[in-house]
Design a protein around this motif. Structure first.
Motif, PDB file in Angstrom:
ATOM      1  N   ALA A  16      -1.585   6.963  -4.250  1.00 16.55           N
ATOM      2  CA  ALA A  16      -2.725   7.503  -5.005  1.00 16.55           C
ATOM      3  C   ALA A  16      -2.998   6.655  -6.238  1.00 16.55           C
ATOM      4  CB  ALA A  16      -2.448   8.958  -5.397  1.00 16.55           C
ATOM      5  N   SER A  17      -1.915   6.320  -6.946  1.00 16.21           N
ATOM      6  CA  SER A  17      -2.070   5.537  -8.165  1.00 16.21           C
ATOM      7  C   SER A  17      -2.599   4.136  -7.871  1.00 16.21           C
ATOM      8  CB  SER A  17      -0.724   5.449  -8.883  1.00 16.21           C
ATOM      9  OG  SER A  17      -0.861   4.865 -10.150  1.00 16.21           O
ATOM     10  N   ALA A  18      -2.095   3.508  -6.808  1.00 18.71           N
ATOM     11  CA  ALA A  18      -2.560   2.166  -6.445  1.00 18.71           C
ATOM     12  C   ALA A  18      -4.028   2.190  -6.035  1.00 18.71           C
ATOM     13  CB  ALA A  18      -1.703   1.604  -5.312  1.00 18.71           C
ATOM     14  N   ASN A  19      -4.416   3.202  -5.283  1.00 21.82           N
ATOM     15  CA  ASN A  19      -5.820   3.305  -4.877  1.00 21.82           C
ATOM     16  C   ASN A  19      -6.733   3.540  -6.076  1.00 21.82           C
ATOM     17  OD1 ASN A  19      -6.398   3.102  -1.902  1.00 21.82           O
ATOM     18  ND2 ASN A  19      -4.663   4.520  -1.835  1.00 21.82           N
ATOM     19  N   TYR A  20      -6.241   4.310  -7.035  1.00 21.03           N
ATOM     20  CA  TYR A  20      -7.030   4.520  -8.261  1.00 21.03           C
ATOM     21  C   TYR A  20      -7.221   3.192  -9.003  1.00 21.03           C
ATOM     22  CZ  TYR A  20      -8.401   5.830 -12.935  1.00 21.03           C
ATOM     23  OH  TYR A  20      -9.058   5.902 -14.133  1.00 21.03           O
ATOM     24  N   MET A  21      -6.132   2.413  -9.092  1.00 21.29           N
ATOM     25  CA  MET A  21      -6.245   1.115  -9.761  1.00 21.29           C
ATOM     26  C   MET A  21      -7.186   0.184  -8.998  1.00 21.29           C
ATOM     27  SD  MET A  21      -2.365   0.400 -11.067  1.00 21.29           S
ATOM     28  CE  MET A  21      -2.714  -1.312 -11.390  1.00 21.29           C
ATOM     29  N   LEU A  22      -7.143   0.235  -7.677  1.00 21.76           N
ATOM     30  CA  LEU A  22      -8.082  -0.564  -6.880  1.00 21.76           C
ATOM     31  C   LEU A  22      -9.521  -0.188  -7.194  1.00 21.76           C
ATOM     32  CD1 LEU A  22      -6.247  -0.591  -3.436  1.00 21.76           C
ATOM     33  CD2 LEU A  22      -6.964  -2.624  -4.704  1.00 21.76           C
ATOM     34  N   SER A  23      -9.763   1.105  -7.347  1.00 19.52           N
ATOM     35  CA  SER A  23     -11.125   1.535  -7.679  1.00 19.52           C
ATOM     36  C   SER A  23     -11.524   1.085  -9.074  1.00 19.52           C
ATOM     37  CB  SER A  23     -11.243   3.063  -7.564  1.00 19.52           C
ATOM     38  OG  SER A  23     -10.571   3.708  -8.634  1.00 19.52           O
ATOM     39  N   GLU A  24     -10.534   0.964  -9.978  1.00 21.52           N
ATOM     40  CA  GLU A  24     -10.821   0.541 -11.347  1.00 21.52           C
ATOM     41  C   GLU A  24     -11.191  -0.938 -11.430  1.00 21.52           C
ATOM     42  OE1 GLU A  24     -10.437   2.197 -14.872  1.00 21.52           O
ATOM     43  OE2 GLU A  24     -11.491   3.311 -13.338  1.00 21.52           O
ATOM     44  N   LEU A  25     -10.835  -1.708 -10.402  1.00 21.24           N
ATOM     45  CA  LEU A  25     -11.133  -3.143 -10.436  1.00 21.24           C
ATOM     46  C   LEU A  25     -12.629  -3.419 -10.382  1.00 21.24           C
ATOM     47  CD1 LEU A  25      -8.418  -4.564  -8.013  1.00 21.24           C
ATOM     48  CD2 LEU A  25      -8.499  -4.833 -10.482  1.00 21.24           C
ATOM     49  N   PHE A  26     -13.365  -2.525  -9.758  1.00 21.38           N
ATOM     50  CA  PHE A  26     -14.789  -2.763  -9.560  1.00 21.38           C
ATOM     51  C   PHE A  26     -15.571  -2.196 -10.736  1.00 21.38           C
ATOM     52  CE2 PHE A  26     -12.859  -2.982  -5.456  1.00 21.38           C
ATOM     53  CZ  PHE A  26     -13.555  -3.991  -4.807  1.00 21.38           C
ATOM     54  N   GLN A  27     -16.285  -3.072 -11.432  1.00 28.23           N
ATOM     55  CA  GLN A  27     -17.076  -2.649 -12.583  1.00 28.23           C
ATOM     56  C   GLN A  27     -18.348  -1.994 -12.067  1.00 28.23           C
ATOM     57  OE1 GLN A  27     -15.780  -3.064 -15.823  1.00 28.23           O
ATOM     58  NE2 GLN A  27     -14.056  -3.508 -14.496  1.00 28.23           N
ATOM     59  N   LEU A  28     -18.471  -0.693 -12.280  1.00 27.15           N
ATOM     60  CA  LEU A  28     -19.623   0.030 -11.744  1.00 27.15           C
ATOM     61  C   LEU A  28     -20.877  -0.172 -12.578  1.00 27.15           C
ATOM     62  CD1 LEU A  28     -17.902   3.389 -10.789  1.00 27.15           C
ATOM     63  CD2 LEU A  28     -18.608   1.561  -9.271  1.00 27.15           C
ATOM     64  N   ASP A  29     -20.689  -0.548 -13.853  1.00 26.84           N
ATOM     65  CA  ASP A  29     -21.839  -0.593 -14.749  1.00 26.84           C
ATOM     66  C   ASP A  29     -22.451  -1.968 -14.904  1.00 26.84           C
ATOM     67  OD1 ASP A  29     -19.599  -1.542 -15.896  1.00 26.84           O
ATOM     68  OD2 ASP A  29     -19.923  -0.671 -17.870  1.00 26.84           O
ATOM     69  N   GLU A  30     -21.972  -2.968 -14.131  1.00 21.37           N
ATOM     70  CA  GLU A  30     -22.560  -4.295 -14.264  1.00 21.37           C
ATOM     71  C   GLU A  30     -22.554  -4.974 -12.908  1.00 21.37           C
ATOM     72  OE1 GLU A  30     -18.791  -6.925 -15.776  1.00 21.37           O
ATOM     73  OE2 GLU A  30     -19.879  -5.759 -17.263  1.00 21.37           O
ATOM     74  N   PRO A  31     -23.597  -5.749 -12.598  1.00 18.12           N
ATOM     75  CA  PRO A  31     -23.649  -6.418 -11.291  1.00 18.12           C
ATOM     76  C   PRO A  31     -22.676  -7.572 -11.230  1.00 18.12           C
ATOM     77  CG  PRO A  31     -25.500  -7.082 -12.653  1.00 18.12           C
ATOM     78  CD  PRO A  31     -24.765  -6.004 -13.423  1.00 18.12           C
ATOM     79  N   LYS A  32     -22.200  -7.844 -10.007  1.00 18.92           N
ATOM     80  CA  LYS A  32     -21.287  -8.956  -9.809  1.00 18.92           C
ATOM     81  C   LYS A  32     -22.076 -10.263  -9.792  1.00 18.92           C
ATOM     82  CE  LYS A  32     -17.391  -6.906  -9.649  1.00 18.92           C
ATOM     83  NZ  LYS A  32     -16.420  -7.145 -10.667  1.00 18.92           N
ATOM     84  N   LYS A  33     -21.462 -11.318 -10.315  1.00 19.32           N
ATOM     85  CA  LYS A  33     -22.165 -12.591 -10.415  1.00 19.32           C
ATOM     86  C   LYS A  33     -21.481 -13.700  -9.630  1.00 19.32           C
ATOM     87  CE  LYS A  33     -23.974 -11.408 -14.948  1.00 19.32           C
ATOM     88  NZ  LYS A  33     -24.027 -11.738 -16.376  1.00 19.32           N
ATOM     89  N   GLU A  34     -20.448 -13.380  -8.854  1.00 24.43           N
ATOM     90  CA  GLU A  34     -19.754 -14.415  -8.110  1.00 24.43           C
ATOM     91  C   GLU A  34     -20.662 -14.957  -7.018  1.00 24.43           C
ATOM     92  OE1 GLU A  34     -18.496 -11.567  -8.903  1.00 24.43           O
ATOM     93  OE2 GLU A  34     -16.361 -11.643  -9.350  1.00 24.43           O
ATOM     94  N   ASP A  35     -20.536 -16.240  -6.734  1.00 23.63           N
ATOM     95  CA  ASP A  35     -21.343 -16.862  -5.705  1.00 23.63           C
ATOM     96  C   ASP A  35     -20.578 -17.050  -4.402  1.00 23.63           C
ATOM     97  OD1 ASP A  35     -23.480 -17.079  -7.424  1.00 23.63           O
ATOM     98  OD2 ASP A  35     -22.755 -18.973  -8.258  1.00 23.63           O
ATOM     99  N   SER A  36     -19.345 -16.563  -4.369  1.00 22.97           N
ATOM    100  CA  SER A  36     -18.523 -16.749  -3.174  1.00 22.97           C
ATOM    101  C   SER A  36     -19.153 -16.037  -1.996  1.00 22.97           C
ATOM    102  CB  SER A  36     -17.119 -16.200  -3.433  1.00 22.97           C
ATOM    103  OG  SER A  36     -16.416 -16.109  -2.229  1.00 22.97           O
ATOM    104  N   SER A  37     -18.954 -16.586  -0.817  1.00 25.47           N
ATOM    105  CA  SER A  37     -19.551 -15.984   0.374  1.00 25.47           C
ATOM    106  C   SER A  37     -18.557 -15.120   1.122  1.00 25.47           C
ATOM    107  CB  SER A  37     -20.063 -17.097   1.292  1.00 25.47           C
ATOM    108  OG  SER A  37     -18.992 -17.938   1.662  1.00 25.47           O
ATOM    109  N   GLU A  38     -17.433 -14.836   0.499  1.00 23.98           N
ATOM    110  CA  GLU A  38     -16.406 -14.055   1.200  1.00 23.98           C
ATOM    111  C   GLU A  38     -16.904 -12.648   1.471  1.00 23.98           C
ATOM    112  OE1 GLU A  38     -11.929 -12.307   0.601  1.00 23.98           O
ATOM    113  OE2 GLU A  38     -12.803 -13.581  -0.921  1.00 23.98           O
ATOM    114  N   SER A  39     -16.586 -12.172   2.628  1.00 25.64           N
ATOM    115  CA  SER A  39     -16.957 -10.807   2.974  1.00 25.64           C
ATOM    116  C   SER A  39     -16.231  -9.829   2.067  1.00 25.64           C
ATOM    117  CB  SER A  39     -16.574 -10.539   4.433  1.00 25.64           C
ATOM    118  OG  SER A  39     -16.644  -9.177   4.702  1.00 25.64           O
ATOM    119  N   PRO A  40     -16.892  -8.715   1.703  1.00 27.31           N
ATOM    120  CA  PRO A  40     -16.252  -7.755   0.798  1.00 27.31           C
ATOM    121  C   PRO A  40     -14.949  -7.201   1.340  1.00 27.31           C
ATOM    122  CG  PRO A  40     -18.571  -7.286   1.083  1.00 27.31           C
ATOM    123  CD  PRO A  40     -18.240  -8.374   2.031  1.00 27.31           C
TER     124      PRO A  40
END
Length: 1233
Positions: free
Chosen positions: A502-526
């Motif tokens: 549960a704690s690891a999944n919560y931290m995984l969710s915290e990695l994604f910034q919900l309030d700002e768009p991503k700017k990476e140009d990588s073509s890697e699949s999500p």
């Protein structure tokens, strides 16, 4: 051992030149590290070695006691086996009576120095393991080590096969590895017992060390241990006392729910997964702390006397060492060794001594020689001289190559993070094999039997947690953190370790910034999982080359093993420089999944939140108390008809209940349906996960809103509010930050409801979007329903089909958002959001006010017969006025003068509608301008003037300023027109009415700016021209009807002539008002005829007549415009109103043109006839050549006009052409100047 840990640092070199550059670290001192590592020059080459003590529990060094010759080491000293701070565990470990190198020793160090793991350090291990690896090419003994990869760091631990299999025979664990070992490696495996000579040598060494500490008086007694000489089978009892291998970790439910209930023994025999309470979210990253400080991560303690950061060439190692170091006097730091004088030092021993001194930064070695336990002599050897000792020659450069090759081999092949690899070399064999035990274990019935699983998972978690907490640089490591956490989750059994998952999944969710768009140009699949398997592209490129490097064998060579990940065919390869490519120096960060849009990012977050919620829910046992719900069954969405719910009144009640609930949250009410204990890890974790889900749904709703997908936006904001409602039910004390979130959610909900109201034509599509639900959303909602009914915000998220209801709900959302901001002084802490909420409140109240105003106008248009205003109309006026008033107050409270002015404008418009409603609907001939109309029109004027005062100057907002001016001008114009057309003669005198009309018209003219270039300029010019025309007509009428006061008559004559002239000038500026221009000119002609009628002299009449004809000539411009329009649009509709609209230029009306043309022809005919008569009479009296020419011309024109009017066959265009032709002739010579 119990001393507090303190960060060590490298001390400045002492006598570096004399000792070949070795650096010493006096114990107990803490100085800044040297700028660069010290170099040890050996064998003509150079091997760089630098050691920094990170932690030491040893006391300050003391000088060793030099034993006298003939001292008998077989006799035990008085202090033997007593605990000694100087010796540490070395005095007892060498006997085997204490625990050996623990199977998890590297993990204990890694937990203590978490900053170094995964990034800066290549290897974490016991110094004994490092030495064993570097001696592989020289030694025939077996090597068995467990290897784990965490980032770029390898953790090495001894994997004692004998001990492991002894335990397997007792507990049944590791049977799969035992079977594998017997099948592929040693079919006749049996436990090998250690000889008596082995124990004899250990005892002598132990006694020697105790003699050398000079009988430490502070030694403390320790529990009695059996004499090793008499107990050769001590290892057989080590299953309970020795280096015990933990069983596969299992979490009893009681431990999982209440860790505090576990016993805190000195050293549990069977360490279990002891997980501490999850702490509430820290302020920075909202991370959860998995372990309490007292629980040192499952009892995996760092038992080494010192932990050293050792840099050997380009390899950075965190090494644990228990080697006793002596000092004092002329020997600041020395190591003590005991040697049998009859046995020469071999290469293995030399490497052992040299590496120990390098690792511990000891420049000298003191060797005591004995024969059969009798001390013979001491010898001092410098560390750099050890490789050159007789019978112990070895090349330091070869050791360096071995180290680099082994590390490269391991890093090339131990690529899967979290997997347990087994490096094995059988005794007497030259082949080194690397197995992936995790893969082998997964082939068994219970893939979680690997006892390394839990420590590795926890280390992965702790490294990720540590990287997350580094605020300054954490974003660039998000790919690495995500990989660490995904591997952590992959290792664990969901049913056994719900808290960590549960704690690891919560931290995984915290990695994604919900309030700002991503700017990476990588073509890697999500969701590309390749980055989870390998940390660098270089490592993947290494794999095809591995045949050249001897890592694999595809032939039928005896060394081939299809179960092995990689094989070193001969240990001799390790001595070849760069035999294995060094690929470990630079590790690029893992690619972080690129989310191409907001929805994709939020969906990833929600997937992690869902996994976390499942873990929490699975650990709560009271399933029978939960409401029955099936995750695969959609939650029915209930819709209530507005009539059954009580409309806005019912909404008011729901709002009151909601606000009462919000107020109670401040008092700390708690109501969970699942029976979670407040303060438990489940409670705290579920709160954080639910809050995260609400944020994700909010961002999804906002994104859908921007795409104009309003049904979808309402569905997402409903889920966000349901999540928040559950959070409020669980939370014992709602933070102000969370209340701010709620205010933002309600604000967005209000926006969505407003947009749905304004886009009613797509209602079916919006409804379809609103009703759709993904399986993920259903499962999250199912988890929410375990704690709450989720109905707290049902009033705000229903999709109504009624416009009024939607507007009311939108308004209530904004009001609720505003009320929440009143709690905890949030409005002062978040002024920007507060201003936005008030703006939206003002706007929605304007929308509702306009809605009610339009309804009232519609009712008014339907009311034909009844003269009195209906109660329904009056009720709508009151509602509309109340909304406008509140909206104006909202805008004024935030100093928004422009919007306040617009609402004041709308209030003025409402007053005008009220005025129109009070005009009589009876007989038009008897109608008079009523006092009620005057009252409401004056109120409208007041509101418009307030709007202008609110704006202050035109510069503040020119468009609004001009709009208010126009509305004010229109109000005055309408009032004056109604008073003029429906004069209240029954109440007022004609003169008073004329005065009021004149004043209103002039005020209308004042606010009608004809000179300002704008889109409205033609309208203003038309309005001004109409006003002048009406005023001229009024004064003309007064002149006709007035008898008596000559001064007043003269004044009216002058005013009429002035306004006619101004009207003509303005109409001439307009290209689309030829009829109005023609009408004004005809009225001027009539005005001239009226004046001529009152004149007596022929000269005066002739002059007036000439002026009238001149006016006729000037109408040519109007006829030209009429002709042009008729020619351009011959098929134009002929029907239409005869009167032009007040506020816009009318379209051409053919009937009106015919009527005006007929009047013009008759008036021109009359004027020409009168002119001929007067000129003929004058000719008889006097002869004037000029007058004769005019008379002749007028007669000719008159005759042409008579013939033209007599012809009935002429078309309208032909008639206009004739008039233009006649006017041109008249202009050339038909008028008397």
């Amino acid at each position: 051992m119990g001393d507090p840990k303190e960060a060590g640092a490298e001390a400045p070199p002492l006598g570096a030149a004399a000792r070949g550059g070795l650096t010493l670290l006096p114990q107990g001192e803490s100085e800044e590290p040297a700028a660069q590592g010290s170099a040890l020059l050996l064998g003509g080459g150079e091997v760089k070695s630098r050691a920094v003590v990170k932690y030491s529990s040893a006391p300050p060094r003391t000088a060793f006691a030099r034993l006298e010759e003939k001292t008998d080491l077989k006799l035990p000293p008085a202090n033997w086996l007593r605990e000694s701070a100087t010796l540490g565990p070395a005095g007892t470990t060498v006997l085997g009576s204490s625990r050996k190198s623990k199977p998890f020793s590297s993990f204990g160090m890694a937990y203590d120095f978490i900053d170094s793991v995964g990034n800066d350090v290549d290897v974490v291990s016991d110094s004994e393991n490092i030495k064993k690896l570097l001696k592989i090419p020289y030694s025939k003994s077996h090597v068995s080590m467990a290897v784990h990869r965490i980032g770029r760091t390898l953790l090495l631990d001894e994997l004692d096969i004998q001990e492991l299999f002894m335990r397997s025979s007792q507990t049944g664990d590791w049977t799969w590895l035992k079977e594998f070992y017997q099948r592929l490696i040693d079919q006749k495996w049996q436990r090998k017992k250690k000889s008596k000579e082995h124990w004899y040598q250990k005892a002598i060494l132990s006694k020697f060390l105790y003699y050398s500490v000079n009988g430490d008086g502070a030694a403390q007694p320790v529990p009695s241990a059996a004499e090793p000489q008499e107990s050769p089978s001590a290892d057989q009892t080590s299953g309970s006392e020795g280096p015990s291998w933990p069983a596969p970790f299992e979490v009893p439910s009681s431990v999982s729910e209440d860790p505090s209930a576990s016993s805190q023994g000195s050293e549990p025999l069977e360490p279990s997964c002891m997980v501490g309470h999850v702490a509430s979210a820290p302020k920075e990253q909202n991370l959860t702390t998995l372990f309490n400080d007292g629980e040192n991560s499952q009892g995996l303690k760092n038992d080494f006397v010192r932990n050293i950061l050792w840099t050997f060439e380009d390899i950075h190692m965190l090494v644990g060492s228990n080697m006793p170091i002596f000092g004092g006097g002329r020997y600041p730091a020395v190591s003590l060794r005991l040697r049998d004088n009859n046995k020469p030092i071999n290469v293995l021993t030399g490497i052992d001594y040299w590496l120990d001194n390098l690792i511990c930064n000891v420049p000298e070695l003191v060797m005591c020689f004995h024969v059969n336990g009798i001390v013979q002599k001491y010898e001092m050897i410098k560390t750099e001289e050890i490789p050159n000792l007789e019978n112990s020659n070895f090349s330091t450069k070869v050791i360096k190559d071995i180290a680099q090759n082994i590390l490269s081999f391991l890093k090339s092949n131990c690529t899967k993070e979290g997997h347990t690899y087994w490096l094995f070399k059988a005794s007497g064999s030259d082949i080194v094999k690397l197995y992936d035990l995790t893969t082998l274990c997964e082939e068994t019935e219970d893939k979680y039997q690997n006892p390394f699983t839990m420590p590795v998972a926890i280390l992965l978690y702790k490294v990720a947690c540590n990287m997350m907490m580094k605020k300054n640089q954490n974003k660039k490591h998000y790919g690495t953190i995500r990989t660490l956490l995904l591997n952590c989750v992959r290792l664990l059994d969901k049913s056994r370790h719900p808290q960590i998952i549960a704690s690891a999944n919560y931290m995984l969710s915290e990695l994604f910034q919900l309030d700002e768009p991503k700017k990476e140009d990588s073509s890697e699949s999500p969701l590309n999982e390749n980055s989870d398997e390998s940390y660098s592209e270089e490592e993947e490129e290494e794999m095809p080359d591995s045949d050249e490097n001897g890592s694999y064998s595809s032939s039928s060579d005896p060394s081939h093993d299809n179960k092995a990940v990689a094989i070193i065919k001969s240990v001799g390869e390790l001595s070849v420089p760069e035999k294995y490519k060094s690929i470990h120096q630079i590790r690029p960060s893992c690619a972080f999944p690129v989310c191409h849009d907001t929805e994709e990012r939020c969906r990833l977050v929600l997937s992690y939140v869902l996994e976390g919620l499942k873990s929490v829910d699975s650990s709560i046992k009271k399933e029978s108390d939960l409401p029955a719900a099936d995750p695969s069954t959609p939650i029915p969405l209930k819709y209530e008809d507005e009539s059954t719910r009580g409309g806005p009144e019912g909404l008011e009640k729901q709002m009151a209940l909601f606000l009462d609930k919000m107020g109670s949250l401040q008092k700390g009410n708690y109501s969970s349906q699942s029976g979670m204990i407040p303060g438990s890890w489940q409670h705290k974790m579920k709160l954080q996960l639910i809050l995260k889900s609400s944020k994700a749904y909010y961002v999804l709703s906002d994104a859908a809103m921007s795409l104009q997908k309003y049904g979808r936006a309402l569905r997402y904001i409903k889920l966000a509010l349901q999540s928040h409602d559950t959070y409020c039910c669980l939370c014992t004390n709602v933070l102000s930050e969370v209340l701010l979130f709620l205010s933002q959610y309600l604000t967005l909900c209000g926006d969505i409801q407003l947009m749905l109201a304004q886009n009613a034509n797509n209602r079916a599509a919006h409804l379809e979007e609103f009703n759709y639900q993904t399986k993920e959303d259903q499962e999250i909602l199912h988890s929410l329903h375990r704690e709450s009914s989720c109905q707290g915000f049902a009033w705000a998220t229903d999709l109504s089909t009624d416009l009024e209801s939607q507007l009311s709900v939108s308004c209530k959302c904004y009001e609720a958002a505003n009320e929440i901001l009143q709690f905890s002084d949030l409005k002062n802490q978040n002024p920007e959001h507060y201003i936005q909420v008030l703006k939206r409140m003002g706007n929605i109240r304007n929308e509702i006010g306009v809605f009610y105003m339009n309804q009232a106008a519609a009712l008014q248009s339907e009311r034909v017969v009844s003269k009195s205003v209906s109660a329904a109309e009056q009720q709508l006026w009151k509602k509309s006025f109340s909304c406008f008033e509140k909206g104006i107050h909202n805008f004024e409270s935030i100093d928004d003068a422009t919007n306040a002015a617009l609402l004041l404008c709308n209030t003025g418009r409402l007053m005008r509608i009220c005025a129109q409603a009070h005009c009589g609907a009876g007989d038009e001939f008897k109608r008079e301008f009523s006092p009620e109309e005057g009252l409401y029109y004056n109120k409208a004027v007041d509101y418009y003037l307030k709007a202008l005062r609110s704006l202050g100057t035109r510069d503040m907002h020119p468009a609004v300023w001009d709009s208010v001016h126009w509305e004010l001008s229109t109000t005055y114009f309408t009032m004056a027109t109604l008073q003029q057309d429906y004069a209240p003669l029954s109440r007022k005198a004609q003169e008073q009415i004329e005065k009021e009309v004149s004043e209103a018209m002039m005020k209308s003219l004042k606010y009608c700016d004809v000179d300002l270039p704008s889109a409205r300029q033609p309208l203003c010019q038309y309005r001004a021209a109409t006003i002048h025309h009406r005023l001229a007509s009024m004064y003309h009428s007064c002149l006709r009807n007035q008898v008596g006061d000559e001064h007043l008559r003269k004044q009216h004559r002058v005013l009429a002539d002035l306004h006619y002239s101004k009207a003509v000038k303005l109409f001439q500026l307009l290209r689309d008002a030829p009829c109005e221009l023609l009408r004004v000119q005809l009225e001027r002609v009539a005005f001239a005829e009226f004046q001529m009628a009152s004149q007596n002299s022929n000269v005066g009449k002739l002059k007036t007549l000439s002026g009238a004809l001149d006016i006729m000539v000037r109408t040519e411009h109007a006829f030209q415009l009429l002709r042009k329009e008729l020619v351009e649009d011959p098929e134009q509709p002929k029907s239409g109103e005869t009167a032009p609209a007040a506020d816009s230029s009318p379209s051409l009306n053919r009937e009106e043109v015919i009527k005006l043309l007929s009047i013009f022809e008759s008036r021109l005919s009359f004027l020409l006839l009168q002119s001929i008569k007067l000129l003929s009479a004058t000719k008889k009296k006097t002869s004037n050549v000029e007058e004769d020419v005019v008379l002749k011309t007028n007669k000719h024109i008159y005759s042409q006009l008579l013939r033209a009017t007599a012809s009935k066959a002429a078309t309208l265009v032909e008639r206009i052409d004739m008039v233009i032709h006649l006017l041109e002739q008249l202009a050339r010579g038909g008028a008397v100047q």
